[in-house]
Design an enzyme around this catalytic site. Structure first.
Site, mmCIF file in Angstrom:
data_model
loop_
_atom_site.group_PDB
_atom_site.id
_atom_site.type_symbol
_atom_site.label_atom_id
_atom_site.label_comp_id
_atom_site.label_asym_id
_atom_site.label_seq_id
_atom_site.Cartn_x
_atom_site.Cartn_y
_atom_site.Cartn_z
ATOM 1 N N CYS A 143 3.006 2.797 -9.361
ATOM 2 C CA CYS A 143 3.728 1.455 -9.505
ATOM 3 C C CYS A 143 3.184 0.800 -10.827
ATOM 4 O O CYS A 143 3.021 1.142 -11.923
ATOM 5 C CB CYS A 143 3.501 0.621 -8.380
ATOM 6 S SG CYS A 143 4.536 -0.637 -8.254
ATOM 7 N N GLU A 182 2.987 7.662 -1.475
ATOM 8 C CA GLU A 182 2.130 7.679 -0.508
ATOM 9 C C GLU A 182 2.694 7.106 0.898
ATOM 10 O O GLU A 182 2.100 7.579 1.926
ATOM 11 C CB GLU A 182 0.809 6.719 -0.897
ATOM 12 C CG GLU A 182 0.910 5.292 -0.881
ATOM 13 C CD GLU A 182 1.455 4.521 -2.136
ATOM 14 O OE1 GLU A 182 1.330 3.661 -2.132
ATOM 15 O OE2 GLU A 182 1.997 5.401 -2.872
ATOM 16 N N HIS A 213 6.162 4.407 -4.710
ATOM 17 C CA HIS A 213 5.219 4.595 -3.853
ATOM 18 C C HIS A 213 5.185 5.809 -2.911
ATOM 19 O O HIS A 213 5.648 5.797 -1.833
ATOM 20 C CB HIS A 213 4.842 3.514 -2.892
ATOM 21 C CG HIS A 213 4.297 1.981 -3.642
ATOM 22 N ND1 HIS A 213 3.057 1.930 -3.964
ATOM 23 C CD2 HIS A 213 5.018 1.273 -4.216
ATOM 24 C CE1 HIS A 213 2.935 0.584 -4.547
ATOM 25 N NE2 HIS A 213 4.214 0.309 -4.620
#
Length: 544
Positions: free
Chosen positions: A382, A518, A516
């Protein structure tokens, strides 16, 4: 009809209700049941989207664009069931909905009250979207006795009657502290917590007792006697070396059997916990070790990067290596001359995570430059991708004034608000409600990767879907200049307008992503970007 498990906490906060809920759901899943977990947050914010990371921790984003509590990350990582907007509710959203209804006249002039209007809204949320499920686990945020949580406690008390006996149970998590001066564990706080709960009309069916040492049978029997639960329903919860060992530990203590017994269900077959034992084997018996430097803004509270931390661990699981994470405040690189090398030279890889605001940005750009020049694996997420583009613009593309409009007016907006772009004809504005969506890009979006790119090799695919949470994007009109400087745009939105992935082909491992990743990583299914990043770090560790 789905059965409901209501999970409350007592004595103190931060005992691990979310982990306990996720672990219990994983155990029920391992027995073949279909589960879903929900979080009731008593705070008055509509959602955590505008809350400080230092107070709330990370904001977990779902595929459908909900900004939710970080516990939903635990739920998804442990069960693999994607979270939804309908899985997280706050007092703020409940009151907002009720006030909107009152203003529209939906209540036909009735006096709007906590009971029944607020409690009915909570019950409606709890029971919505549960078709085809065997169990719905509902975690009540906060601690028994909090003023904010009283409407939720009353709602779940009513739900027990609405659902009918045998269709819901209450699980209460408490603390059994060890008093060093007395040399023993004390059960009185648990007794008082259960007394407070029963005063609200809720009798727990299962007690989970957090303690830092084994709970003696005598103390277990004492808790059962004074709290009016069977002895086998008093479950010790000791500290674990890894959160991924918690499901195995709870099963060993009999939590899943106690819950099924409370429903009158006989636990016939043992759950299939193969994947959890394999995960723990990889964590406890690593074949290597790497150190990752995370250069961020919110390193004072690691919960602000909870999913990122877990995704790095998952990358370690995939490669069977131990991952040591060094959290580095980006502002240090702005204050200390020559401090960058001292901090980053011991690192086998560098990661710059997402964030908002100008503070620490020049330190992050300095970290990108270090990784690029020293050929250290770099992963930008990001804002970390945006910083990589600004660093590349300044130092390899000859655009010295490159910056982002997030930090103020700039002559070279390499990064800008989603609603504005710089083209050859000058600044172009796009409407917030136009094709590109609103000013915050939230939830899952598709992206297309170049077939011969490093990113496509990592994914093993060219069409991907990832979750986003950002207001700013790299300005596509700088693509040609940046690519001349060696930074390739290897992933774009399907319409070719929004950069999603950048990489440097002349670097061992240099990838920036606008999304993102994750948020979609799981211990039993590590995200390919994190698995590849840790593999690159392992390779780097063998060179130094």
């Amino acid at each position: 009809m789905a059965r409901f498990i209501f999970i409350t906490g007592g004595v103190v906060s931060s005992l691990g209700k979310g982990l306990m809920a996720a672990s219990l759901a994983a155990l029920l899943q391992a027995r073949g049941y279909k589960v879903r977990i929900r979080k009731f947050d008593p705070y008055l914010n509509v959602d955590p989207g505008t809350m400080s990371p230092y107070q709330h921790g990370e904001v977990y984003v779902t595929d459908d664009g909900a900004e939710t509590d970080l516990d939903l990350g635990h739920y998804e990582r442990f069960t693999g069931v994607p979270g939804r907007q309908s899985d997280n509710i706050t007092s703020g959203r409940i009151y907002q909905t009720i006030i909107q209804k009152e203003r529209r006249g939906d209540y036909l002039g009735a006096t709007v009250q906590v009971i029944p209007h607020v409690t009915d809204a909570i019950k409606e949320f709890a029971r919505a979207d549960t078709e085809g499920l065997d169990f719905v686990l509902c975690e009540i945020g906060g601690t028994v006795g909090d003023i904010e949580s009283l409407p939720f406690m009353e709602a779940i008390r009513q739900l027990r009657n609405d659902l009918g006996r045998g269709n819901s149970i209450f699980v209460h998590l408490t603390l059994v502290p060890y008093i060093a001066a007395a040399g023993e564990l004390k059960t009185k706080p648990t007794q008082h917590s259960v007394r407070d709960l029963t005063s609200l009309g809720i009798q727990p069916d299962v007690l989970v007792c957090r303690c830092d040492r084994p709970l003696p049978e005598g103390e277990r029997a004492k808790i059962a006697l004074f709290c009016n639960v069977p002895t086998e329903a008093v479950i010790p919860a000791l500290d674990a070396s890894s959160i991924y060992g918690v499901p195995l530990q709870y099963h060993e203590e009999g939590l899943d059997e106690a819950v099924l017994s409370a429903f009158g269900i006989e636990a016939k077959d043992e759950p299939d916990l193969t994947r959890w034992t394999e995960i723990m084997d990889r964590l406890e018996n690593p074949e290597g070790e790497v150190t990752i430097g995370v250069v961020g803004k919110y390193v004072g509270l690691l919960d602000a990067y909870k999913s990122l931390h877990e995704a790095l661990v998952h990358g370690g699981i995939a490669n069977r290596v131990k991952v040591n994470i060094r959290w580095i405040d980006a502002e240090l690189f702005e204050q200390e001359e020559g401090g960058i090398a001292a901090q980053l030279e011991p690192m086998h890889a560098i990661l710059v995570p997402g964030g908002f605001g100008e503070r620490g940005s020049e330190g992050k750009i300095a970290a990108v430059r270090f990784a690029r020049e020293r050929k250290v694996p770099y992963f930008g997420i990001c804002l970390g991708m945006q910083m990589a583009c600004i660093e590349g613009a300044r130092n390899t593309a000859g655009i010295a004034a490159a910056s982002t409009t997030e930090f103020g007016p700039t002559d070279e907006p390499v990064v800008g608000m989603i609603t504005e772009w710089m083209s050859e004809d000058g600044l172009q504005k796009r409407e917030a409600g136009g094709d590109l969506g609103g000013t915050m890009r939230l939830g899952a979006y598709d992206a297309r990767l170049s077939g011969n790119s490093h990113a496509a090799t990592i994914y093993g695919a060219t069409d991907i879907s990832e979750r986003h949470r950002h207001r700013y994007e790299v300005n596509v009109h700088y693509r040609e200049s940046l690519e001349r400087g060696g930074l390739v745009f290897s992933g774009m939105s399907p319409d070719g307008e929004l950069p999603e992935v950048v990489e440097r082909p002349d670097h061992p491992w240099f990838v920036g992503v606008q999304f993102h990743p994750e948020l979609k990583s799981k211990p039993f299914d590590p995200h390919p970007l994190f698995a590849s990043f840790i593999a690159a770090a392992l390779q780097q560790s063998r060179l130094v």
